[in-house]
Design an enzyme around this catalytic site. Structure first.
Site, PDB file in Angstrom:
ATOM      1  N   ASP A 133       0.784  -1.214  -0.145  1.00  0.00           N
ATOM      2  CA  ASP A 133      -0.074   0.050   0.039  1.00  0.00           C
ATOM      3  C   ASP A 133       0.836   1.071   0.075  1.00  0.00           C
ATOM      4  O   ASP A 133       1.483   1.508   0.924  1.00  0.00           O
ATOM      5  CB  ASP A 133      -0.881   0.040   1.196  1.00  0.00           C
ATOM      6  N   LYS A 181      -7.018   3.285  -2.655  1.00  0.00           N
ATOM      7  CA  LYS A 181      -7.381   3.177  -1.141  1.00  0.00           C
ATOM      8  C   LYS A 181      -7.461   4.614  -0.322  1.00  0.00           C
ATOM      9  O   LYS A 181      -6.984   5.694  -0.887  1.00  0.00           O
ATOM     10  CB  LYS A 181      -6.085   2.491  -0.348  1.00  0.00           C
ATOM     11  N   LYS A 231     -10.190  -0.085  -1.612  1.00  0.00           N
ATOM     12  CA  LYS A 231      -9.847  -0.230  -0.158  1.00  0.00           C
ATOM     13  C   LYS A 231     -10.239   1.072   0.694  1.00  0.00           C
ATOM     14  O   LYS A 231      -9.578   2.243   0.558  1.00  0.00           O
ATOM     15  CB  LYS A 231      -8.696  -0.706   0.123  1.00  0.00           C
TER      16      LYS A 231
END
Length: 216
Positions: A89, A151, A180
């Site tokens: 991430d 995300k 996400k």
């Protein structure tokens, strides 16, 4: 998808210890979460603790500001994968989003995707710092660069995931990327609302509490 598999069971606090990470991994194995998300220094430990389970190791890159140089981020991602990370991430360069530096954004994300050697790449947009238009802009750049997910948040800025941000991200990427939601998800109701808005993964430190609320 089973509800437990929405969760990246997360511990990114700077004061986290090895003992805390071991506990996180034990909880993740108990509930068979999608992954644990830990800081890069704990990737090897998490990989060791999760051996033989279906829970993946996720880590964060350029965290939490996203303002490192592109080469440093790529190197960090490469080391993380070498140490056992299966999902990465990365934090986007928020200033570049504000300045509409599309080519630079795409270049950096693609560079880090390459460094991930086929592992899953999620791009953290830090949506609390962006306008709705900028959220869509950053989502499109992530998609064009070959990312696997967008995300919402690091959980270390002014705000976390919102239903509206998730909806914009999902509308922008369609079914081409995962979405996400992360940051500030504390209850089952919040989790369900974000999934309904389009989230396909939840980054959460309250995962166990939410599963207990579900009655699991």
């Amino acid at each position: 998808m089973e509800f437990n598999k929405y969760f990246d069971h997360t511990l990114l606090k700077p004061e986290a210890t090895e003992k805390d990470i071991i506990r996180l991994c034990e909880e993740a194995k108990k509930y068979d979460f999608a992954s644990v998300c830990v800081n890069p220094c704990f990737v090897s430990l998490a990989k060791e603790q999760l051996e033989g389970s279906n829970v993946k190791v996720c880590t964060v890159i350029g965290f939490p500001l996203g303002a490192n140089s592109s080469s440093v981020k790529a190197t960090e991602a490469s080391i993380a994968v070498m140490n056992g990370a299966e999902e990465v991430d990365m934090v986007i360069n928020v200033g570049w989003v504000k300045e509409r530096r599309y080519e630079d954004l795409v270049y950096e994300i693609a560079l880090i995707k390459d460094a991930c050697e086929g592992k899953l790449l999620k791009v953290i947009l830090e949506t609390c710092l962006l306008t709705d238009e900028e959220i869509a802009y950053a989502s499109k750049a992530s998609m064009d660069a070959g990312a696997d997910f967008v995300k919402t948040s690091t959980g270390f800025s002014k705000g976390g995931a919102t239903v509206e941000a998730v909806r914009i991200m999902r509308e922008t990427v369609g079914d081409k990327l995962g979405v996400k939601a992360s940051g500030g998800i504390h209850t089952l109701a919040e989790a369900k609302a974000l999934i309904e808005a389009g989230a396909s993964r939840l980054g959460c430190s309250a995962s166990v509490k939410i599963m207990e609320e579900l009655g699991k």
